[in-house]
Write a protein that holds these residues in place. Structure first.
Motif, PDB file in Angstrom:
ATOM      1  N   VAL A 126     -27.081  -7.185   9.889  1.00  0.00           N
ATOM      2  CA  VAL A 126     -25.938  -7.405   8.999  1.00  0.00           C
ATOM      3  C   VAL A 126     -26.391  -7.066   7.580  1.00  0.00           C
ATOM      4  O   VAL A 126     -27.346  -7.650   7.068  1.00  0.00           O
ATOM      5  N   ILE A 127     -25.696  -6.119   6.963  1.00  0.00           N
ATOM      6  CA  ILE A 127     -26.016  -5.664   5.609  1.00  0.00           C
ATOM      7  C   ILE A 127     -24.872  -6.034   4.678  1.00  0.00           C
ATOM      8  O   ILE A 127     -23.704  -5.830   5.007  1.00  0.00           O
ATOM      9  N   CYS A 128     -25.192  -6.575   3.509  1.00  0.00           N
ATOM     10  CA  CYS A 128     -24.165  -6.829   2.496  1.00  0.00           C
ATOM     11  C   CYS A 128     -24.197  -5.736   1.439  1.00  0.00           C
ATOM     12  O   CYS A 128     -25.279  -5.301   1.014  1.00  0.00           O
ATOM     13  N   ALA A 129     -23.018  -5.283   1.031  1.00  0.00           N
ATOM     14  CA  ALA A 129     -22.864  -4.322  -0.062  1.00  0.00           C
ATOM     15  C   ALA A 129     -22.135  -5.035  -1.184  1.00  0.00           C
ATOM     16  O   ALA A 129     -20.942  -5.348  -1.060  1.00  0.00           O
ATOM     17  N   VAL A 130     -22.833  -5.293  -2.284  1.00  0.00           N
ATOM     18  CA  VAL A 130     -22.334  -6.192  -3.324  1.00  0.00           C
ATOM     19  C   VAL A 130     -22.069  -5.445  -4.626  1.00  0.00           C
ATOM     20  O   VAL A 130     -22.917  -4.697  -5.121  1.00  0.00           O
ATOM     21  N   ALA A 131     -20.885  -5.690  -5.181  1.00  0.00           N
ATOM     22  CA  ALA A 131     -20.558  -5.265  -6.543  1.00  0.00           C
ATOM     23  C   ALA A 131     -19.959  -6.461  -7.267  1.00  0.00           C
ATOM     24  O   ALA A 131     -19.328  -7.322  -6.652  1.00  0.00           O
ATOM     25  N   GLY A 132     -20.163  -6.522  -8.565  1.00  0.00           N
ATOM     26  CA  GLY A 132     -19.563  -7.610  -9.335  1.00  0.00           C
ATOM     27  C   GLY A 132     -20.112  -8.970  -8.963  1.00  0.00           C
ATOM     28  O   GLY A 132     -21.273  -9.124  -8.586  1.00  0.00           O
ATOM     29  N   HIS A 133     -19.247  -9.978  -9.034  1.00  0.00           N
ATOM     30  CA  HIS A 133     -19.665 -11.360  -8.833  1.00  0.00           C
ATOM     31  C   HIS A 133     -19.989 -11.661  -7.369  1.00  0.00           C
ATOM     32  O   HIS A 133     -19.275 -11.244  -6.460  1.00  0.00           O
ATOM     33  N   CYS A 134     -21.060 -12.405  -7.167  1.00  0.00           N
ATOM     34  CA  CYS A 134     -21.416 -12.938  -5.848  1.00  0.00           C
ATOM     35  C   CYS A 134     -21.840 -14.386  -6.090  1.00  0.00           C
ATOM     36  O   CYS A 134     -22.941 -14.649  -6.578  1.00  0.00           O
ATOM     37  N   ILE A 135     -20.940 -15.321  -5.760  1.00  0.00           N
ATOM     38  CA  ILE A 135     -21.071 -16.692  -6.253  1.00  0.00           C
ATOM     39  C   ILE A 135     -21.009 -17.702  -5.108  1.00  0.00           C
ATOM     40  O   ILE A 135     -20.241 -17.550  -4.151  1.00  0.00           O
ATOM     41  N   GLY A 136     -21.793 -18.758  -5.226  1.00  0.00           N
ATOM     42  CA  GLY A 136     -21.686 -19.909  -4.334  1.00  0.00           C
ATOM     43  C   GLY A 136     -21.879 -19.575  -2.874  1.00  0.00           C
ATOM     44  O   GLY A 136     -22.913 -19.049  -2.459  1.00  0.00           O
ATOM     45  N   GLY A 137     -20.864 -19.891  -2.064  1.00  0.00           N
ATOM     46  CA  GLY A 137     -20.939 -19.631  -0.634  1.00  0.00           C
ATOM     47  C   GLY A 137     -21.081 -18.161  -0.313  1.00  0.00           C
ATOM     48  O   GLY A 137     -21.688 -17.790   0.702  1.00  0.00           O
TER      49      GLY A 137
ATOM     50  N   CYS B 107     -29.470  -6.260   1.739  1.00  0.00           N
ATOM     51  CA  CYS B 107     -28.416  -6.209   0.710  1.00  0.00           C
ATOM     52  C   CYS B 107     -28.627  -5.025  -0.218  1.00  0.00           C
ATOM     53  O   CYS B 107     -29.722  -4.841  -0.768  1.00  0.00           O
ATOM     54  N   ILE B 108     -27.566  -4.245  -0.381  1.00  0.00           N
ATOM     55  CA  ILE B 108     -27.502  -3.185  -1.378  1.00  0.00           C
ATOM     56  C   ILE B 108     -26.546  -3.660  -2.468  1.00  0.00           C
ATOM     57  O   ILE B 108     -25.433  -4.090  -2.177  1.00  0.00           O
ATOM     58  N   ALA B 109     -26.976  -3.587  -3.717  1.00  0.00           N
ATOM     59  CA  ALA B 109     -26.137  -4.081  -4.811  1.00  0.00           C
ATOM     60  C   ALA B 109     -25.883  -2.993  -5.847  1.00  0.00           C
ATOM     61  O   ALA B 109     -26.778  -2.204  -6.175  1.00  0.00           O
ATOM     62  N   SER B 110     -24.673  -2.970  -6.352  1.00  0.00           N
ATOM     63  CA  SER B 110     -24.344  -2.136  -7.496  1.00  0.00           C
ATOM     64  C   SER B 110     -25.049  -2.670  -8.734  1.00  0.00           C
ATOM     65  O   SER B 110     -25.358  -3.870  -8.834  1.00  0.00           O
ATOM     66  N   GLU B 111     -25.291  -1.794  -9.684  1.00  0.00           N
ATOM     67  CA  GLU B 111     -25.917  -2.228 -10.931  1.00  0.00           C
ATOM     68  C   GLU B 111     -25.042  -3.216 -11.693  1.00  0.00           C
ATOM     69  O   GLU B 111     -25.521  -3.905 -12.595  1.00  0.00           O
ATOM     70  N   THR B 112     -23.764  -3.325 -11.320  1.00  0.00           N
ATOM     71  CA  THR B 112     -22.863  -4.297 -11.958  1.00  0.00           C
ATOM     72  C   THR B 112     -22.934  -5.673 -11.313  1.00  0.00           C
ATOM     73  O   THR B 112     -22.328  -6.620 -11.801  1.00  0.00           O
ATOM     74  N   ALA B 113     -23.643  -5.782 -10.209  1.00  0.00           N
ATOM     75  CA  ALA B 113     -23.634  -7.035  -9.446  1.00  0.00           C
ATOM     76  C   ALA B 113     -24.345  -8.155 -10.196  1.00  0.00           C
ATOM     77  O   ALA B 113     -25.288  -7.927 -10.964  1.00  0.00           O
ATOM     78  N   SER B 114     -23.888  -9.371  -9.955  1.00  0.00           N
ATOM     79  CA  SER B 114     -24.582 -10.562 -10.454  1.00  0.00           C
ATOM     80  C   SER B 114     -24.452 -11.664  -9.419  1.00  0.00           C
ATOM     81  O   SER B 114     -23.479 -11.713  -8.662  1.00  0.00           O
ATOM     82  N   PHE B 115     -25.436 -12.557  -9.396  1.00  0.00           N
ATOM     83  CA  PHE B 115     -25.539 -13.568  -8.357  1.00  0.00           C
ATOM     84  C   PHE B 115     -25.711 -14.949  -8.999  1.00  0.00           C
ATOM     85  O   PHE B 115     -26.483 -15.101  -9.950  1.00  0.00           O
ATOM     86  N   SER B 116     -24.988 -15.931  -8.476  1.00  0.00           N
ATOM     87  CA  SER B 116     -25.131 -17.280  -9.030  1.00  0.00           C
ATOM     88  C   SER B 116     -24.708 -18.327  -8.013  1.00  0.00           C
ATOM     89  O   SER B 116     -23.915 -18.067  -7.100  1.00  0.00           O
ATOM     90  N   TYR B 117     -25.281 -19.515  -8.193  1.00  0.00           N
ATOM     91  CA  TYR B 117     -24.949 -20.672  -7.360  1.00  0.00           C
ATOM     92  C   TYR B 117     -24.668 -21.839  -8.309  1.00  0.00           C
ATOM     93  O   TYR B 117     -25.573 -22.594  -8.678  1.00  0.00           O
TER      94      TYR B 117
END
Length: 244
Positions: A86-97, A108-118
């Motif tokens: 299972v691969i995640c492709a992330v752009a923008g906000h990736c928050i909490g759950g 996980c592949i992330a865009s340069e715009t991605a950000s991560f927070s809990y």
């Protein structure tokens, strides 16, 4: 409008959270739909799944507080079991759950715009599954993310081992699909075995164990055998159990 979209390309299945107007926040129905989609993926002939969010503003902002979900349902190894990558492709906000869904995925592949927070410590709630973060990245960094709730930009996430690659804006799904296609050409039995062995090696926290137990018990309470047992008791006869 469907809460998710599913597209198959070869042996790769792309699953998209389709609530861009809500920054792909997970409401109750979306959680159920995503869980069902991954159960169906596991039962299918598709070999690799890519999970992403519609649009470029957010992978997902986590639980929709206006219609709170059982967000554990969308997390690999918690809401469903998959022995396939299972691969995640992330752009923008990736928050909490949503962050923990990414953490519990394989890659996980992330865009340069991605950000991560809990941010749960700031809002006063947690389900406890986030403790798994400390088994996947260095302890002190995990505690900073969990305690402080600050935003981790994509490049920093790469440096601490939270994600695998950073790609230009808008290229995260394309890059994830390319990785998935490569994995789809690998030996499925080997990938399943590696994933099972890794799952057995990873420590599991109390919330993960509790949710697993709850699901097993819920399956019993929803079973035909439970209904048959109750009816047989009321009718004073021997039950005819079927194991279902």
């Amino acid at each position: 409008m469907s809460t998710i979209q599913i597209t198959d390309t070869g042996k790769v299945r792309l699953i998209t959270i389709n609530r861009p107007e809500k920054l792909n926040a997970i409401d109750a129905q979306t959680a159920l739909d995503l869980q069902a989609a991954f159960v169906a993926f596991e039962a299918s002939d598709q070999r690799v799944a890519v999970l992403t969010g519609a649009g470029e503003k957010a992978f997902s902002t986590g639980a929709d507080i206006k219609d709170p979900p059982e967000i554990w349902r969308i997390m690999p190894n918690v809401g469903f079991v998959s022995e396939k990558p299972v691969i995640c492709a992330v752009a923008g906000h990736c928050i909490g759950g949503a962050l923990m869904t990414m953490v519990m995925s394989d890659l996980c592949i992330a865009s340069e715009t991605a950000s991560f927070s809990y941010p749960e410590a700031r809002v006063g709630v947690t389900g406890g599954v986030a403790a798994a973060l400390a088994t996947r990245i260095p302890h002190k960094i995990a505690m900073e993310i969990l305690f402080m709730g600050g935003r981790i930009p994509a490049q920093r996430a790469l440096e601490i081992g939270l994600i695998n690659r950073v790609v230009p804006e808008g290229k995260q799904v394309e890059a994830a699909l390319e990785m998935a296609a490569e994995l789809a050409g690998a030996a499925p039995m080997v990938l399943r075995t590696i994933k099972r062995f890794v799952a057995r090696t990873m420590p599991r926290g109390p919330s993960e164990l509790m949710l697993e137990a709850q699901q097993e018990i819920s399956a019993i309470f929803a079973s035909q055998d439970k209904r048959e047992g109750e009816m047989a008791f009321a009718e004073r006869r021997a039950p005819q159990f079927t194991g279902s």
